[in-house]
Design an enzyme around this catalytic site. Sequence first.
Site, short mmCIF file in Angstrom:
data_model
loop_
_atom_site.label_atom_id
_atom_site.label_comp_id
_atom_site.label_asym_id
_atom_site.label_seq_id
_atom_site.Cartn_x
_atom_site.Cartn_y
_atom_site.Cartn_z
N SER A 148 0.92 -1.20 -0.04
CA SER A 148 -0.21 -0.25 0.05
C SER A 148 1.04 1.31 -0.17
CB SER A 148 -1.11 -0.24 1.24
OG SER A 148 -0.57 0.97 2.14
N LYS A 149 0.48 2.10 -0.67
CA LYS A 149 1.41 3.50 -1.02
C LYS A 149 1.14 4.29 0.13
CE LYS A 149 2.43 7.18 -3.95
NZ LYS A 149 3.69 7.21 -4.02
N ARG A 150 0.13 4.05 0.99
CA ARG A 150 -0.06 4.96 2.23
C ARG A 150 0.90 4.39 3.31
NH1 ARG A 150 -5.09 4.25 5.33
NH2 ARG A 150 -5.71 2.67 3.69
N GLY A 160 3.87 3.46 2.58
CA GLY A 160 5.23 3.53 2.10
C GLY A 160 5.65 2.46 0.82
N ASP A 194 7.48 5.46 -8.31
CA ASP A 194 8.54 5.54 -7.37
C ASP A 194 9.79 4.67 -7.63
OD1 ASP A 194 6.91 7.35 -5.77
OD2 ASP A 194 6.11 5.38 -4.53
#
Length: 494
Positions: free
Chosen positions: A260-262, A264, A270
């Site tokens: 999950s991007k949230r 990290g 990225d």
Amino acid sequence: MDFFEQMEARIPVGGVRTRFAPSPTGYMHIGNLRTALYTWLIARSNGGTFILRIEDTDQGRYVEGAVDVIYNTMSRCGLTHDEGPDVGGPVGPYIQSERRDLYGKYAELLVRRGGAYHCFCQKQDEEPAEGKAIVKHVCACPSLSEAEVRARIDAGEPYVIRQRIPQEGSTTFHDASFGDITVDNSELEDQILLKSDGLPTYNFANVIDDHLMGITHVVRGSEYLSSAPKYNLLYEAFGWDIPTYVHCSPVMRDAQHKMSKRHGDPSFEDLIAQGFLTEAVINYVALLGWSPRGELSEREFFTLDELAEVFDIGGISKSPAVFDIVKLRWMNAEYIKKLDPEAFYAMAEPWLRQAISNPAIDLRAVSTLIQPRCEILSEIPEKVDFLQALPEYDPAMYVHKKSKTNLENSLASLEAAVPMLEAQEDWSNDALYAALSELAQNLGVKNSVVLWPVRVAVSGRQSTPGGATDLCALLGKEEALSRLRSGIELLRSL
Ligand code: GLU
């Protein structure tokens, strides 16, 4: 032909048609990239058509510029689409917000066919908390008479349109990777299809669009598995063919957590910013939940074109795949090694310039040295910054068991090397190597007893791209000698 017949007449028949249907969030999750890739591969490996559809009905999540991120990512990855908002096609528009009127018409059609009803309840359904069972909406609206409904609409009462789920029986659907799944209808809720503002929910729009775009294979994340029975009931209520479902298992950070991007975890963007190569990421992501079968089962390296030849739905796994950054770094290093040196230099140059501004240093030569030793491009500056300026270093570095060096013999080697190198005219790596080897012979020591202290003195590092003489050649005579003299001073001061 009425409106609906006209819409039916547009649908292409025959051949595989798949679609990638991202929401414009501003970045591409690794899981989404994998869905895009598998969707593209199913189309290409079957000689079919690949469609890009932008799902922007959730205006609350709208992110400026996000659609461009989708186009850029798709084209960077080589996932070209045959139909989409930018290239058009026979069943457009391909952006959901531009299809708004359609959904209302189909919702009313569904009401007439008995598959949906107007619901005037003001209370909004609560979103079930994560992991909690669905909160079922129960009300009297399904049994309102047509006349009552008409009267309330005419009086301006707001309403939503809900799916009418049969009270009894069960719904079975087949998924290409998960097999047959059966759900009791009593477990399904009368979900909202059209909101009071006239906009569709995702759950409705995707069915309408997939049908009207002639999609034969619906590829999506397994988080949609539990919704599939409701979609099936919608297809059935409209009298439409059900597409082949291909649900992809989640991409995990570890055994317990989804990426999950949230939290990290990196998105595709990225990874590219960190200096992963697009081709390596695509190769890695392809194998994250799919494996080639038969004689190719052990193979790890595939170009996109090769994948398009060998991809088959049967190789998609239903077990969650763990994203392993160490493996990806290894694969990226292999891709870097295989690059043509010019191509590598083009990629490495901005990173080299971040660390090295001294024009006397030949960046192409540095690039040649690091290419075989580089996992990701972003590690280049820290690998080469000692060339720009000698860092402070611990004299203990001169003590190296394997090279058989200690503080005394290191000092002796440097003291012998400096006057000899001052007289050295040919400053190429080969000539320097020959000269220092000869010096070691004259001193009666192993080559490493000379080469190790020279390397430490010119780099201040224990590990460097290239050996002692590579580095001396790169630095040039004056700078190399000055660093060697500083090394002598440091050792003498102890
Ligand atoms: N817009 C949905 C998403 O981004 C697409 C799901 C689907 O492929 O149907 O998750």
